[in-house]
Scaffold this motif. Structure first.
Motif, PDB file in Angstrom:
ATOM      1  N   LEU A 104       9.720   0.242   4.869  1.00  0.00           N
ATOM      2  CA  LEU A 104       9.968  -0.525   5.821  1.00  0.00           C
ATOM      3  C   LEU A 104      10.186   0.393   7.225  1.00  0.00           C
ATOM      4  O   LEU A 104       9.633   0.255   8.381  1.00  0.00           O
ATOM      5  CB  LEU A 104      10.892  -1.462   5.980  1.00  0.00           C
ATOM      6  N   ALA A 105      11.036   1.373   7.125  1.00  0.00           N
ATOM      7  CA  ALA A 105      11.189   2.511   8.368  1.00  0.00           C
ATOM      8  C   ALA A 105      10.105   2.939   8.604  1.00  0.00           C
ATOM      9  O   ALA A 105       9.737   2.997   9.862  1.00  0.00           O
ATOM     10  CB  ALA A 105      12.507   3.386   7.630  1.00  0.00           C
ATOM     11  N   LEU A 117       5.626  -3.151  12.083  1.00  0.00           N
ATOM     12  CA  LEU A 117       6.612  -4.112  11.623  1.00  0.00           C
ATOM     13  C   LEU A 117       6.129  -5.406  12.245  1.00  0.00           C
ATOM     14  O   LEU A 117       5.716  -5.648  13.274  1.00  0.00           O
ATOM     15  CB  LEU A 117       7.942  -3.861  12.236  1.00  0.00           C
ATOM     16  N   GLY A 118       6.415  -6.442  11.433  1.00  0.00           N
ATOM     17  CA  GLY A 118       5.782  -7.771  11.797  1.00  0.00           C
ATOM     18  C   GLY A 118       4.599  -8.140  11.106  1.00  0.00           C
ATOM     19  O   GLY A 118       4.069  -9.220  11.043  1.00  0.00           O
ATOM     20  N   ARG A 119       4.011  -7.001  10.600  1.00  0.00           N
ATOM     21  CA  ARG A 119       2.680  -7.071   9.807  1.00  0.00           C
ATOM     22  C   ARG A 119       2.678  -6.355   8.439  1.00  0.00           C
ATOM     23  O   ARG A 119       1.635  -6.486   7.847  1.00  0.00           O
ATOM     24  CB  ARG A 119       1.527  -6.389  10.543  1.00  0.00           C
ATOM     25  N   GLU A 120       3.981  -6.358   8.024  1.00  0.00           N
ATOM     26  CA  GLU A 120       4.098  -5.650   6.875  1.00  0.00           C
ATOM     27  C   GLU A 120       3.551  -6.688   5.656  1.00  0.00           C
ATOM     28  O   GLU A 120       3.634  -5.972   4.486  1.00  0.00           O
ATOM     29  CB  GLU A 120       5.443  -4.910   6.512  1.00  0.00           C
ATOM     30  N   ASP A 121       3.402  -7.847   5.905  1.00  0.00           N
ATOM     31  CA  ASP A 121       3.435  -8.892   4.781  1.00  0.00           C
ATOM     32  C   ASP A 121       1.829  -9.378   5.187  1.00  0.00           C
ATOM     33  O   ASP A 121       1.591 -10.467   4.369  1.00  0.00           O
ATOM     34  CB  ASP A 121       4.347 -10.015   4.852  1.00  0.00           C
ATOM     35  N   LEU A 122       1.121  -8.943   6.081  1.00  0.00           N
ATOM     36  CA  LEU A 122      -0.181  -9.431   6.066  1.00  0.00           C
ATOM     37  C   LEU A 122      -1.206  -8.356   5.467  1.00  0.00           C
ATOM     38  O   LEU A 122      -1.160  -7.340   5.476  1.00  0.00           O
ATOM     39  CB  LEU A 122      -0.630  -9.285   7.631  1.00  0.00           C
ATOM     40  N   ALA A 123      -2.108  -9.009   4.481  1.00  0.00           N
ATOM     41  CA  ALA A 123      -3.134  -8.156   3.955  1.00  0.00           C
ATOM     42  C   ALA A 123      -3.941  -7.260   4.717  1.00  0.00           C
ATOM     43  O   ALA A 123      -4.162  -7.803   5.887  1.00  0.00           O
ATOM     44  CB  ALA A 123      -4.014  -9.153   3.194  1.00  0.00           C
ATOM     45  N   ASN A 178       0.779  -1.100  -0.039  1.00  0.00           N
ATOM     46  CA  ASN A 178       0.108  -0.070   0.016  1.00  0.00           C
ATOM     47  C   ASN A 178       0.894   1.284  -0.017  1.00  0.00           C
ATOM     48  O   ASN A 178       0.754   2.199  -0.780  1.00  0.00           O
ATOM     49  CB  ASN A 178      -0.891   0.054   1.267  1.00  0.00           C
ATOM     50  N   LEU A 179       1.696   1.386   0.659  1.00  0.00           N
ATOM     51  CA  LEU A 179       2.786   2.366   1.008  1.00  0.00           C
ATOM     52  C   LEU A 179       3.445   2.687  -0.127  1.00  0.00           C
ATOM     53  O   LEU A 179       3.412   3.698  -0.839  1.00  0.00           O
ATOM     54  CB  LEU A 179       3.575   2.192   2.132  1.00  0.00           C
ATOM     55  N   LEU A 180       3.911   1.594  -0.966  1.00  0.00           N
ATOM     56  CA  LEU A 180       4.879   1.823  -1.956  1.00  0.00           C
ATOM     57  C   LEU A 180       3.868   2.228  -3.107  1.00  0.00           C
ATOM     58  O   LEU A 180       4.447   3.072  -3.864  1.00  0.00           O
ATOM     59  CB  LEU A 180       5.423   0.634  -2.392  1.00  0.00           C
ATOM     60  N   SER A 181       2.703   1.639  -3.228  1.00  0.00           N
ATOM     61  CA  SER A 181       1.992   2.090  -4.508  1.00  0.00           C
ATOM     62  C   SER A 181       1.336   3.470  -4.325  1.00  0.00           C
ATOM     63  O   SER A 181       1.341   4.014  -5.251  1.00  0.00           O
ATOM     64  CB  SER A 181       0.745   0.795  -4.714  1.00  0.00           C
ATOM     65  N   THR A 182       1.167   3.727  -3.286  1.00  0.00           N
ATOM     66  CA  THR A 182       0.543   5.050  -2.945  1.00  0.00           C
ATOM     67  C   THR A 182       1.783   6.082  -3.329  1.00  0.00           C
ATOM     68  O   THR A 182       1.488   7.203  -3.952  1.00  0.00           O
ATOM     69  CB  THR A 182       0.467   5.537  -1.306  1.00  0.00           C
ATOM     70  N   ALA A 183       2.839   5.706  -2.914  1.00  0.00           N
ATOM     71  CA  ALA A 183       4.207   6.588  -3.419  1.00  0.00           C
ATOM     72  C   ALA A 183       4.268   6.767  -4.660  1.00  0.00           C
ATOM     73  O   ALA A 183       4.609   7.742  -5.259  1.00  0.00           O
ATOM     74  CB  ALA A 183       5.228   6.113  -2.559  1.00  0.00           C
ATOM     75  N   LEU A 226       2.298   6.339  -7.186  1.00  0.00           N
ATOM     76  CA  LEU A 226       1.175   6.891  -7.788  1.00  0.00           C
ATOM     77  C   LEU A 226       1.273   8.762  -7.755  1.00  0.00           C
ATOM     78  O   LEU A 226       0.812   9.452  -8.397  1.00  0.00           O
ATOM     79  CB  LEU A 226      -0.445   6.739  -7.268  1.00  0.00           C
ATOM     80  N   ALA A 227       1.666   8.955  -6.451  1.00  0.00           N
ATOM     81  CA  ALA A 227       2.254  10.127  -6.181  1.00  0.00           C
ATOM     82  C   ALA A 227       3.314  10.697  -6.950  1.00  0.00           C
ATOM     83  O   ALA A 227       3.899  11.953  -6.721  1.00  0.00           O
ATOM     84  CB  ALA A 227       2.263  10.611  -4.710  1.00  0.00           C
ATOM     85  N   GLN A 228       4.071   9.820  -7.706  1.00  0.00           N
ATOM     86  CA  GLN A 228       5.160  10.210  -8.280  1.00  0.00           C
ATOM     87  C   GLN A 228       6.339  10.599  -7.532  1.00  0.00           C
ATOM     88  O   GLN A 228       7.090  11.317  -7.752  1.00  0.00           O
ATOM     89  CB  GLN A 228       4.868  11.256  -9.644  1.00  0.00           C
ATOM     90  N   GLU A 229       6.413  10.101  -6.189  1.00  0.00           N
ATOM     91  CA  GLU A 229       7.417  10.155  -5.371  1.00  0.00           C
ATOM     92  C   GLU A 229       8.151   9.052  -4.811  1.00  0.00           C
ATOM     93  O   GLU A 229       7.801   8.666  -3.824  1.00  0.00           O
ATOM     94  CB  GLU A 229       6.916  10.948  -4.216  1.00  0.00           C
ATOM     95  N   PRO A 230       8.700   8.269  -5.727  1.00  0.00           N
ATOM     96  CA  PRO A 230       8.974   6.839  -5.458  1.00  0.00           C
ATOM     97  C   PRO A 230       9.813   6.825  -3.979  1.00  0.00           C
ATOM     98  O   PRO A 230      10.519   7.646  -3.697  1.00  0.00           O
ATOM     99  CB  PRO A 230       9.991   6.728  -6.736  1.00  0.00           C
ATOM    100  N   LEU A 231       9.586   5.621  -3.528  1.00  0.00           N
ATOM    101  CA  LEU A 231      10.043   5.271  -2.084  1.00  0.00           C
ATOM    102  C   LEU A 231      10.583   4.071  -2.347  1.00  0.00           C
ATOM    103  O   LEU A 231      10.087   3.254  -2.855  1.00  0.00           O
ATOM    104  CB  LEU A 231       8.841   5.227  -1.498  1.00  0.00           C
ATOM    105  N   ASP A 232      11.740   4.121  -1.676  1.00  0.00           N
ATOM    106  CA  ASP A 232      12.406   2.721  -1.988  1.00  0.00           C
ATOM    107  C   ASP A 232      12.107   1.913  -0.759  1.00  0.00           C
ATOM    108  O   ASP A 232      11.371   2.322   0.324  1.00  0.00           O
ATOM    109  CB  ASP A 232      14.058   2.653  -1.752  1.00  0.00           C
ATOM    110  N   GLU A 233      12.041   0.421  -1.032  1.00  0.00           N
ATOM    111  CA  GLU A 233      11.607  -0.422   0.059  1.00  0.00           C
ATOM    112  C   GLU A 233      11.992  -0.027   1.569  1.00  0.00           C
ATOM    113  O   GLU A 233      11.370  -0.356   2.603  1.00  0.00           O
ATOM    114  CB  GLU A 233      11.783  -2.028  -0.380  1.00  0.00           C
ATOM    115  N   ASP A 234      13.335  -0.009   1.810  1.00  0.00           N
ATOM    116  CA  ASP A 234      13.863   0.111   2.941  1.00  0.00           C
ATOM    117  C   ASP A 234      13.333   1.542   3.737  1.00  0.00           C
ATOM    118  O   ASP A 234      12.556   1.274   4.777  1.00  0.00           O
ATOM    119  CB  ASP A 234      15.457   0.664   2.792  1.00  0.00           C
ATOM    120  N   ALA A 235      13.050   2.616   2.881  1.00  0.00           N
ATOM    121  CA  ALA A 235      12.413   3.863   3.722  1.00  0.00           C
ATOM    122  C   ALA A 235      10.821   3.402   3.980  1.00  0.00           C
ATOM    123  O   ALA A 235      10.348   3.716   5.199  1.00  0.00           O
ATOM    124  CB  ALA A 235      12.358   5.048   2.590  1.00  0.00           C
TER     125      ALA A 235
END
Ligand code: HEM
Ligand code: ATP
Ligand code: ATP
Ligand code: MG
Ligand code: MG
Lengths: 249, 76, 222, 185, 222, 185
Positions: free
Chosen positions: D84-85, D93-99, D66-71, D73-82
């Motif tokens: 996750l942080a 954290l610990g739920r980042e892979d749960l729907a 969700n976070l990545l695709s929002t970014a 779409l906003a044309q402000e790419p976010l890398d995965e580490d950011a």
């Protein structure tokens, strides 16, 4: 509760059923192979030509077992579904889900072999008669069952929803079976063309029965294999699965 | 005893060869494919679960060692 | 601009993959509707052959239409649509992305299924080919035009049925040229003319429709 | 920062939606840097970050996706580490892979608020950001808003709870029953 | 018990009145689908007459099906369904009330429209009468059976299409006997047998279906 | 009264749904007056009043119609005057004829809570009743719960806010991360 019942529930727990199923699978594969070779041997090598249909009738050794299995598996699936709803045993739902794809496979094979039989016999791949149509519905029911379960992520919920659907769909089975009696259609009724000399009829009958037995054994073997996979997936948080997977590298 | 006189005759099935063999072939293919797919799926599942267990074990080890950083209010 | 469209398509396809049941179910709806007709109409092969193009095209139309309500509804319900409307670039670009994704998920599978179903109706080889081709050209138009309807009925109670009411009349030209192309092949006339008209409709549908759709979406959000 | 308060139904949500240009005001106009937002749509929107009553997260996707695709779409790419942080910061954290469908109300809200962590746009418009959050999360969000204000950003938010925001000048506005829905930023 | 059923019917009818657009739109969907066929198939009256029962029945089926997803979805989304599940009396009674209300709103209008549309297809008087009668008897079965599917797919993503996948196969017997009754009249055989079978299906659908539906609803709420 | 508290995602909502018999517990069982609720379904449900995260009001109907039809479904007919009085109490008088769709978040919540005014059943289960309410409304609801307790009723509610309830003994339970989901009433 009687002793017997307790015993039954013991095997109904995935933890004990898993290794048991593992031990049974090779036996069913073996039986399936033996019956299959014998049935196909009789059917394709020994059985004589059919007077009306020529050699094309040999599809019967594939078509009839597939059709029978497609209906029978549905009944078994509905049985497991009902037990699951009534007693809330985990194993029942898993068995029902494990059977569905195999049932769908046989429903498809019944349609496929039937279509390939229809072209030479009736001159068309497909007609919309009652037997054929109800078999198609059966395929749709299987697919609906699979799709419904796939669309629900919580396995307990998926089991219950699937069970309700399976039970509602059972009404279709007698319709398929008796369709040839109730409506008079192109598809032949039970036990046609087995009216030649008794020995030939017997040969064909044996071939068909052996092939059907082979399909039966195959279905059990595959369903057990699949139920083991489902068990691992669903019980992945339990200690016994952890122990099992830690044990064998 | 065997009904056929020659292999060619057997394969021709009295002009119905394509239909008969088409049925047998598809049926055999699918009935072989199903268990193969199952075995493959099982292998993949087991590999996935093993990975998952390893990751969990590692995480638990880490938590025991250092403790996870907790959420706090500042952000610069 | 392209990166935005790509981002939208990527997101929608990922969502579609998460619920594969959806794609499969749309295909089966198509199959089932096509199979219903012979049941209602009777099994004579001659009659069925004449019905085939009409039935297949109507079924394709209905299958597309059924998947339309969710084109924007999910995004609307969970608030994502507001976020999309606040993206700096024109909303129409986002709509274009969503239309393309919709076609990939809901239109393309129908095209691939058509030949198989045509056989059930006893169609000949060239008719089957033209049927498939006409669907390949025509379904993008269905997605594009449908998007307008989906946007107009967004958030309106009873939207699903209202949507079909709005969209089906607009689908009629596509239906006529699509089924007409197959008919022309069966009767021996060329399908060329029908197919080019269909192509024009598709281009119009995909590249023109996003603008009114975007406007309708803004209205729905007010 | 402007904190909007007011009784239920006094028009806070309506006002925020007008501020963003989602609803056209019945009379009057909204200006940004002196120009009406109806005219400088794109420019204004690229300065704006809006978070409504609804979370705008996809239930099928995980918080991370969700976070990545929002970014994206906003044309402000976010890398995965950011990303996750950010999720770690909001305690997912610990739920980042749960729907997201399996998350509780509050966890969903946290997933939605995670985008504020790396958000650099000038104007934040937040409708009841604290709803469904527990104490720790409420303070965390207040902290994020504070940091934003210190960077020189603007924020408009509505709330029924009194939550201290660490830094920046806070203007409170309480909507009465008949406040005119016209504001000049 | 009866008062509970009446309360449910009353509430659902009142809601339906608030969004009349819904009822009207369902009727127009029916009309449009029926009118699409002549466009796709060609205008020869003889052929149309033979198509009529099948087309009308298939359209009725699709129209009913389209209104099904909302049978429980609205109540589910706004939490009313939980409240209904917590009513002391059996949930199946409430479902029965909802099925009846659904038929009044979605089934009955189709029955009333059918004769008018039948005329478009050049049907004779007795065929028209049997067509209407068959719809009158058959549509309650559609509502009842449909409720099961609606409950099973409740809250499931992609529910709408999945619903049709589940429900259409179960509708097939209704379609066969319904269209069969009209066909039998046209060809001069009596429609009696078909109509009685249809009646049995309807009774079963309305009074048996609420139980699995209630069970499925409880599962959906878990 | 039992007030449940706990971090986001600690399982409050899940616990309440189990209490009502909506979700079957994974292990253990829920008892009412000593008997498992799975067995005494009807009896238990006729003692229970549940209000969830969601308001269970119909957007198309007015607050008045909503209240009346809820009562009719519960088989506890309410006359119109009583209903109007209840709406007046929760501050919706003047809006009783407006379809609920036009109400603000808080007003909708008030419309849902109006049924508590004349509710006589023994066990109230409320999930975050104060969400989206302003101060005045919050206190009003607390007052309703208090009156219910004084009549000898039971109430279980979850909340993130500390709100004083006028009367009755309040037990607070804070859910940790690993509380067992088994409760005996
Ligand atoms: C797609 C087409 C077809 C389908 C779905 C289909 C379906 C079935 C089913 C479900 C059965 C098992 C029911 C029973 O045992 O009574 C069956 C049996 C049988 N089918 Fe078919 N069939 C098809 C085509 C054909 C064709 C073309 C022929 C031959 C011309 C044929 C000949 C038979 C025979 C001989 C039996 C065994 C009946 C008996 O001895 O019990 N079928 N079929
Ligand atoms: N079409 C309409 N007709 C009449 N009144 C309306 C209409 N639409 C909205 N309202 C009213 O406008 C007011 C503003 O609602 P808004 O959602 O902005 O309130 P809010 O301040 O956000 O309240 P809350 O704190 O409850 O979220 C409400 O009183 C609502 O009843
Ligand atoms: N299928 C599932 N798989 C994994 N975790 C789940 C699943 N369903 C629920 N959960 C978890 O169960 C927990 C309980 O959620 P619940 O809604 O009861 O929380 P809550 O206490 O009401 O929180 P809030 O205050 O945010 O409303 C959450 O952490 C959620 O992520
Ligand atoms: Mg508001
Ligand atoms: Mg909660």
């Amino acid at each position: 509760m009687s002793n017997k019942l307790i015993n039954w529930f013991r095997y109904a727990s995935p933890q004990t059923f898993y290794p048991l199923a593992g031990r049974m699978i090779p036996w069913f594969w073996g039986l399936a192979a033996i019956f299959g070779v014998a049935g196909l041997g009789i059917g394709f090598l020994l059985a004589p030509t059919d007077a009306q249909q020529g050699e094309g009738y040999r599809i019967i050794f594939l078509h009839v077992p597939a059709s029978w299995m497609s209906m029978f598996i549905y009944l078994v699936m509905a049985f497991w579904a009902a037990t699951g709803l009534a007693f809330n045993t985990r194993l029942s739902g898993m068995m029902a889900s494990a059977l569905a794809p195999t049932g769908a496979l046989f429903a498809f094979l019944s349609l496929w072999t039937g279509a390939l039989w229809g072209k030479p016999m009736w001159g068309t791949w497909w007609v919309w008669d009652a037997r054929l149509t109800s078999e198609l519905i059966l395929l749709f029911l299987y697919i609906g069952f699979i799709a419904l379960q796939a669309a629900i992520d919580d396995p307990r919920r998926a089991d219950k929803a699937g069970a309700i659907l399976a039970l509602v769909g059972v009404v279709n089975i007698p319709i398929i079976y008796f369709s040839v009696k109730w409506w008079n259609t192109l598809h032949q009724g039970a036990s046609v063309s087995l009216t030649k000399a008794p020995s030939m009829a017997a040969m064909m009958l044996w071939g068909m029965l052996l092939c059907a037995l082979a399909c039966w054994m195959y279905s059990i073997a595959v369903a057990l294999m699949r139920v083991r996979v489902i068990m691992l997936e669903r019980e992945r948080h339990t200690d016994w699965v952890r122990a099992l997977l830690a044990g064998r590298e | 005893m065997i009904h056929w006189n020659s292999l060619a005759e057997f394969l021709a099935m009295g002009r119905h060869g394509p239909y008969v063999w088409g049925s047998l072939l598809v049926m055999a293919l699918l009935m072989v494919a199903e268990p193969m797919l199952l075995l493959q799926g099982r292998k993949r599942l087991i590999a996935r679960l093993r990975r998952q267990y390893r990751a969990e074990a590692a995480e638990r080890g880490q938590a025991a060692a250092g403790g996870r950083s907790t959420a706090n209010g500042s952000n610069d | 601009m392209l990166s935005l469209i790509r981002a939208v398509i990527g997101r929608d396809l990922r969502l579609a993959m998460r619920r594969q049941a959806d794609i499969v179910a749309a295909m089966f709806f198509f199959i089932i509707v096509v199979s219903l007709f012979p049941l209602g109409v009777g099994p004579e092969p001659d009659q069925l052959r004449r019905l085939a193009p009409g039935v297949l095209w109507v079924a394709a139309l209905l299958a597309t239409m059924l998947s339309l309500p969710r084109l924007f509804a999910d995004d609307h319900r969970d608030g994502t649509l507001e976020q999309l409307a606040l993206v700096p670039q024109p909303l129409a670009l986002i709509v274009l992305g969503k239309v393309i994704a919709h076609w990939l998920v809901a239109g393309l599978p129908l095209v691939l299924l058509a030949p198989v179903l045509g056989i059930q109706f006893d169609l000949a080889g060239d008719a089957l080919a033209v049927l498939t081709l006409s669907l390949l050209i025509g379904t993008p138009a269905l997605s594009g035009i449908g998007a307008i309807g989906a946007a107009l009925t967004l958030g309106v109670r009873g939207g699903g049925v209202l949507l079909s009411l709005l969209v089906l009349p607009l689908y009629i030209p596509v239906l006529i040229f699509g089924a007409g192309a197959v008919d022309a092949t069966v009767t021996g006339l060329g399908a060329q003319a029908h197919l080019s008209l269909l192509g024009a409709l598709a281009l119009g549908g995909v590249f023109f429709a996003p603008w009114p759709t975007a406007a309708a979406l803004r209205v729905a959000l007010e | 920062m402007l904190a909007l308060q007011g009784r239920n139904g006094s028009g806070k949500t309506s006002l925020l939606r007008m501020l963003c240009g989602l609803t056209p005001p019945a009379s009057g106009e909204i200006r940004w840097c002196g120009r009406p937002i109806a005219q400088i749509g794109e420019e204004f929107r690229s300065e704006l970050c809006f978070l409504g009553h609804q979370n705008a997260i996809k239930e099928e996707l995980t918080p991370l996706e969700n976070l990545l695709s929002t970014a994206r779409l906003a044309q402000e790419p976010l890398d995965e580490d950011a990303a996750l942080a950010a999720l770690e910061l909001v305690g997912l954290l610990g739920r980042e892979d749960l729907a997201c469908r399996y998350l509780s109300q509050g966890q969903k809200r946290r997933a939605a608020l995670a985008r504020l962590v790396h958000e650099k746009r000038a104007l934040w418009v937040l409708d009841e950001p604290y709803v469904a959050l527990d104490k720790a999360a409420t303070e965390l969000v207040a902290g994020l808003v504070g940091a934003h204000l210190q960077r020189g950003g603007l924020a408009v938010l509505t709330t029924h709870q009194a939550v201290a925001v660490p830094a920046g000048s806070v203007r409170e506005l309480t909507l009465g029953d008949d406040v005119a829905a016209q504001q000049r930023l």
